[in-house]
Design a protein around this motif. Structure first.
Motif, short mmCIF file in Angstrom:
data_model
loop_
_atom_site.label_atom_id
_atom_site.label_comp_id
_atom_site.label_asym_id
_atom_site.label_seq_id
_atom_site.Cartn_x
_atom_site.Cartn_y
_atom_site.Cartn_z
N VAL A 9 0.67 -1.17 0.06
CA VAL A 9 -0.18 0.02 0.22
C VAL A 9 0.77 1.12 -0.08
O VAL A 9 2.05 1.07 0.17
CB VAL A 9 -0.94 -0.02 1.30
N ALA A 10 0.23 2.57 -0.31
CA ALA A 10 1.00 3.63 -0.47
C ALA A 10 1.77 4.18 0.86
O ALA A 10 2.62 4.57 0.80
CB ALA A 10 -0.06 4.68 -0.95
N THR A 11 1.06 3.71 1.98
CA THR A 11 1.58 4.15 3.48
C THR A 11 3.06 3.47 3.45
O THR A 11 4.07 4.07 3.83
CB THR A 11 0.88 3.86 4.40
N ILE A 12 3.27 2.22 2.86
CA ILE A 12 4.62 1.57 3.01
C ILE A 12 5.54 2.32 1.88
O ILE A 12 6.65 2.53 2.37
CB ILE A 12 4.55 -0.07 2.69
N LYS A 13 5.11 2.75 0.74
CA LYS A 13 5.78 3.44 -0.10
C LYS A 13 6.17 4.83 0.40
O LYS A 13 7.30 4.97 0.43
CB LYS A 13 5.02 3.74 -1.49
N ASP A 14 5.54 5.47 1.16
CA ASP A 14 5.65 6.79 1.74
C ASP A 14 6.95 6.40 2.98
O ASP A 14 7.91 7.22 3.06
CB ASP A 14 4.50 7.18 2.34
N ARG A 15 6.44 5.34 3.65
CA ARG A 15 7.50 4.97 4.81
C ARG A 15 8.82 4.69 4.26
O ARG A 15 9.77 5.25 4.97
CB ARG A 15 6.78 4.00 5.61
N ALA A 16 8.86 3.86 3.17
CA ALA A 16 10.28 3.40 2.54
C ALA A 16 10.86 4.69 1.90
O ALA A 16 12.07 4.93 2.52
CB ALA A 16 9.92 2.53 1.37
N ASN A 17 10.34 5.41 1.44
CA ASN A 17 10.96 7.05 0.99
C ASN A 17 11.30 7.77 1.94
O ASN A 17 12.39 8.45 1.83
CB ASN A 17 9.84 7.67 0.06
N GLU A 18 10.57 7.82 3.16
CA GLU A 18 10.96 8.60 4.26
C GLU A 18 12.41 8.00 4.71
O GLU A 18 13.26 8.69 5.02
CB GLU A 18 9.83 8.67 5.16
N ILE A 19 12.48 6.71 4.89
CA ILE A 19 13.62 6.14 5.54
C ILE A 19 14.74 6.45 4.49
O ILE A 19 15.90 6.73 5.05
CB ILE A 19 13.35 4.69 5.77
N TYR A 20 14.66 6.05 3.34
CA TYR A 20 15.69 6.31 2.31
C TYR A 20 16.05 7.75 2.49
O TYR A 20 17.34 8.02 2.36
CB TYR A 20 15.39 6.10 0.84
N GLU B 255 23.23 -8.97 1.24
CA GLU B 255 23.46 -7.51 0.97
C GLU B 255 22.38 -6.58 1.67
O GLU B 255 22.66 -5.77 2.09
CB GLU B 255 23.67 -7.17 -0.46
N ILE B 256 21.07 -7.20 1.47
CA ILE B 256 19.91 -6.47 2.02
C ILE B 256 20.07 -6.81 3.20
O ILE B 256 19.59 -5.63 4.15
CB ILE B 256 18.58 -7.33 1.40
N GLY B 257 20.23 -7.89 4.04
CA GLY B 257 20.48 -7.87 5.41
C GLY B 257 21.60 -6.79 6.10
O GLY B 257 21.43 -6.34 7.05
N ARG B 258 22.45 -6.82 5.30
CA ARG B 258 23.74 -5.90 5.91
C ARG B 258 23.28 -4.38 5.73
O ARG B 258 23.44 -3.58 6.65
CB ARG B 258 25.02 -6.04 4.93
N ALA B 259 22.69 -4.16 4.64
CA ALA B 259 21.99 -2.76 4.53
C ALA B 259 21.04 -2.53 5.64
O ALA B 259 20.99 -1.45 5.97
CB ALA B 259 21.40 -2.74 3.09
N ASP C 120 3.41 -3.05 9.82
CA ASP C 120 2.61 -4.18 10.17
C ASP C 120 2.12 -5.08 9.00
O ASP C 120 1.14 -5.71 8.91
CB ASP C 120 1.39 -4.04 11.05
N LYS C 121 3.06 -5.09 7.74
CA LYS C 121 2.66 -5.55 6.59
C LYS C 121 4.05 -6.39 6.04
O LYS C 121 4.86 -6.24 5.29
CB LYS C 121 2.27 -4.65 5.49
N PRO C 122 4.71 -7.09 7.11
CA PRO C 122 6.05 -7.73 6.86
C PRO C 122 6.21 -8.65 5.65
O PRO C 122 5.15 -9.35 5.31
CB PRO C 122 6.20 -8.53 8.17
N ALA D 229 16.25 -2.67 1.61
CA ALA D 229 16.09 -2.74 3.03
C ALA D 229 15.48 -1.56 3.56
O ALA D 229 14.54 -1.81 4.62
CB ALA D 229 17.52 -2.39 3.61
N CYS D 230 15.25 -0.45 2.95
CA CYS D 230 14.23 0.51 3.31
C CYS D 230 12.88 -0.07 3.17
O CYS D 230 11.96 0.30 3.87
CB CYS D 230 14.38 1.91 2.31
N LEU D 231 12.58 -0.64 2.16
CA LEU D 231 11.22 -1.11 1.74
C LEU D 231 10.97 -2.35 3.07
O LEU D 231 9.83 -2.35 3.39
CB LEU D 231 11.22 -1.93 0.42
N TYR D 232 12.11 -3.21 3.31
CA TYR D 232 11.99 -4.27 4.12
C TYR D 232 11.30 -3.60 5.59
O TYR D 232 10.38 -4.02 6.27
CB TYR D 232 13.16 -4.97 4.32
N ILE D 233 12.26 -2.75 5.95
CA ILE D 233 11.89 -1.98 7.29
C ILE D 233 10.43 -1.23 7.33
O ILE D 233 9.82 -1.44 8.21
CB ILE D 233 13.11 -0.86 7.75
#
Length: 201
Positions: free
Chosen positions: A11-22, A71-75, A52-54, A42-46
């Motif tokens: 969902v869009a909230t995840i996209k926004d959250r990932a962009n915010e983290i990045y 690499e994703i784990g390290r990032a 709450d949509k792991p 990794a931003c997307l994973y976090i």
């Protein structure tokens, strides 16, 4: 990044959250020279965890332009450290529960609604026991068990591919769950007699 969201059904909230983290990580400037695909993944994973949509690292990996699980784990570790430095507090990731994955994994495998419901109940019950396995390993083992008790049996290999959990790990989780099956598998789904006849994968 947008393509990833479509592929993973996010969902869009995840996209926004990932962009915010990045953005926060990029502002630190210390991410230069690092694998950008792994950082984005990794931003997307976090973000998925925080909303709450792991998703599993393997699922994220499938849309991550060639970045490996390692690499994703390290990032991910690097980003969490950076965010903690910036905020001066620990980063809340949200707990992962095996039940979070059931509907999605069940859908990958073409399980019936009834089988998915049984798997969800079984996973919830399994939390009452001290089974020292990751939630994803327990989810995979429960799915394997539930499908073996149905007319639509799934080979171990298919369950492994759908869940991203190695066959050996599913086998070991099955062994750990086995003594508790009468208390875990809902009685409306399978009789104790059926549970006794279950063969180890």
């Amino acid at each position: 990044m947008l393509y990833c969201h479509l592929r993973l059904g996010l969902v869009a909230t995840i996209k926004d959250r990932a962009n915010e983290i990045y953005k926060k990580v990029e502002d630190q400037k210390s991410s230069r020279g690092r694998n950008q695909d792994a950082i984005l993944a990794a931003c997307l994973y976090i973000a998925c965890r925080q909303e709450d949509k792991p998703r599993t690292v393997k699922e994220i990996c499938s849309v991550a332009n060639g970045a490996t699980k390692k690499e994703i784990g390290r990032a991910k570790e690097y980003i969490v450290k950076q965010l903690e430095l910036e905020m001066g507090q620990s980063v809340e990731m949200g707990a992962i529960h095996a039940g979070d994955f059931m509907r999605r994994f069940g859908s990958y495998l073409g399980m019936t609604n009834q089988a998915v419901k049984a798997a969800q109940e079984a996973v919830k019950k399994s939390e009452e026991f001290d089974i020292r396995r990751s939630p994803i390993s327990i989810a995979a083992a429960v799915i394997y068990i539930v499908t073996q008790l149905s007319d639509n049996k799934k080979p171990l290999k298919d369950v492994s591919v759908a869940t991203g959990v190695a066959e050996g790990t599913i086998r070991n989780s099955f062994k750990d769950l086995h003594p508790h099956l009468p208390k875990i598998i809902p009685s409306w789904y399978a009789l104790e007699e059926d549970l006794k006849n279950l063969c180890s994968p």
